[in-house]
Motif scaffolding. Structure first.
Motif, PDB file in Angstrom:
ATOM      1  N   PRO A   1      22.167  12.401 -18.725  1.00 46.17           N
ATOM      2  CA  PRO A   1      22.133  13.629 -19.203  1.00 46.17           C
ATOM      3  C   PRO A   1      21.884  14.695 -18.173  1.00 46.17           C
ATOM      4  O   PRO A   1      21.095  14.662 -17.183  1.00 46.17           O
ATOM      5  N   THR A   2      22.430  15.935 -18.282  1.00 49.92           N
ATOM      6  CA  THR A   2      22.148  17.147 -17.504  1.00 49.92           C
ATOM      7  C   THR A   2      20.915  17.829 -18.154  1.00 49.92           C
ATOM      8  O   THR A   2      20.600  17.603 -19.122  1.00 49.92           O
ATOM      9  N   ALA A   3      20.297  18.822 -17.300  1.00 47.55           N
ATOM     10  CA  ALA A   3      19.414  19.657 -17.841  1.00 47.55           C
ATOM     11  C   ALA A   3      19.825  20.454 -19.245  1.00 47.55           C
ATOM     12  O   ALA A   3      19.020  20.824 -20.025  1.00 47.55           O
ATOM     13  N   ASP A   4      21.173  20.604 -19.146  1.00 47.88           N
ATOM     14  CA  ASP A   4      21.621  21.304 -20.450  1.00 47.88           C
ATOM     15  C   ASP A   4      21.691  20.180 -21.655  1.00 47.88           C
ATOM     16  O   ASP A   4      22.139  20.719 -22.819  1.00 47.88           O
ATOM     17  N   MET A   5      21.541  19.148 -21.713  1.00 48.54           N
ATOM     18  CA  MET A   5      21.749  18.005 -22.736  1.00 48.54           C
ATOM     19  C   MET A   5      20.661  18.390 -23.624  1.00 48.54           C
ATOM     20  O   MET A   5      19.352  18.292 -23.590  1.00 48.54           O
ATOM     21  N   PRO A   6      20.958  19.092 -24.867  1.00 49.66           N
ATOM     22  CA  PRO A   6      19.791  18.975 -26.026  1.00 49.66           C
ATOM     23  C   PRO A   6      19.498  17.888 -26.623  1.00 49.66           C
ATOM     24  O   PRO A   6      20.056  16.857 -26.820  1.00 49.66           O
ATOM     25  N   ASN A   7      18.050  17.994 -26.976  1.00 47.34           N
ATOM     26  CA  ASN A   7      17.311  16.795 -27.587  1.00 47.34           C
ATOM     27  C   ASN A   7      17.303  15.462 -26.927  1.00 47.34           C
ATOM     28  O   ASN A   7      17.672  14.548 -27.609  1.00 47.34           O
ATOM     29  N   PHE A   8      17.278  15.571 -25.576  1.00 48.56           N
ATOM     30  CA  PHE A   8      17.232  14.327 -24.791  1.00 48.56           C
ATOM     31  C   PHE A   8      16.137  14.504 -23.881  1.00 48.56           C
ATOM     32  O   PHE A   8      15.994  15.144 -23.211  1.00 48.56           O
ATOM     33  N   PRO A   9      15.354  13.254 -23.888  1.00 48.85           N
ATOM     34  CA  PRO A   9      14.224  13.611 -22.664  1.00 48.85           C
ATOM     35  C   PRO A   9      14.774  13.519 -21.455  1.00 48.85           C
ATOM     36  O   PRO A   9      15.665  12.949 -20.867  1.00 48.85           O
ATOM     37  N   LYS A  10      13.822  14.132 -20.564  1.00 50.00           N
ATOM     38  CA  LYS A  10      14.058  14.274 -19.207  1.00 50.00           C
ATOM     39  C   LYS A  10      13.735  12.959 -18.375  1.00 50.00           C
ATOM     40  O   LYS A  10      14.326  12.819 -17.409  1.00 50.00           O
ATOM     41  N   LYS A  11      12.896  11.960 -19.030  1.00 51.83           N
ATOM     42  CA  LYS A  11      12.529  11.057 -18.346  1.00 51.83           C
ATOM     43  C   LYS A  11      12.278  10.047 -19.473  1.00 51.83           C
ATOM     44  O   LYS A  11      11.749  10.311 -20.609  1.00 51.83           O
TER      45      LYS A  11
END
Length: 204
Positions: A64-74
């Motif tokens: 996922p990129t930083a623009d992916m909604p509702n998705f954890p960064k880690k």
């Protein structure tokens, strides 16, 4: 209908570049496909790659990129720690066609200074274990004999492992770290002379 193995494994990472580098440079696999997944406004939400394992199957990763909604960064990309289960409970094994090829895969990993275990004999197959950069436990495995009717029975079985573990505590420590298990457990499963003697007596 003919029964076949998996077409591809679908995994996820937040380190796209690291994963691509590992599978292409370290393992020597080729990229078969890449694409970008976008939202309705054209914003890139996901990077997607398929690696060709060389046997007709693939390993794919979504990132996922930083623009992916509702998705954890880690998240726990090794899977096991996120589920709270023992290391190696979830792992993925790739084919080696022969013991010689298994040795070649081990040598390639070592040439790239990537930690890999000694060859471990399971009694019907031999394996080496290592980890992807995201912590996921991976394996190359070769079947070394034809399986029998007795092999289908659920019972405790002796695994020859590798006798070098009895003599080299430094290798025990290294491989226990790769496998994510205590050193004494590795010895008990894969390097125990007592177990070897026990099973030899049981066969008499």
């Amino acid at each position: 209908m003919k029964r076949t193995g998996s077409h591809h494994l679908g995994l996820a990472t937040y380190d796209y570049e690291g994963i691509v580098d590992f599978y292409t440079r370290v393992l020597g696999w080729e990229i078969a496909w890449q694409d970008l997944m976008t939202g309705p406004d054209g914003t890139v939400h996901m990077k997607h790659v398929f690696f060709d394992t060389g046997d007709g199957s693939y390993v794919s990763y979504m990132c996922p990129t930083a623009d992916m909604p509702n998705f954890p960064k880690k998240w726990a990309t090794d899977i096991n720690s996120g589920l709270g289960v023992m290391n190696g409970a979830y792992h993925f094994a790739f084919w080696a066609e022969s013991v010689e090829e298994l040795e070649q895969q081990q040598a390639r990993l070592r040439e790239h200074n990537h930690p890999v275990t000694e060859i471990i004999d399971h009694g019907w197959a031999k394996s080496i274990y290592f980890r992807a950069p995201d912590g996921l436990q991976l394996e190359f495995c070769v079947t070394t004999r034809k399986l029998t009717e007795d092999d289908k029975l659920l019972k405790h079985r002796y695994q020859p492992g590798n006798p070098i573990y009895r003599e080299r505590p430094d290798l025990v420590a290294r491989d226990a770290a790769i496998l994510g298990m205590p050193a004494d457990r590795l010895i008990a499963i894969f390097g125990s002379r007592e177990l070897e003697t026990q099973f030899a007596h049981e066969k008499q």
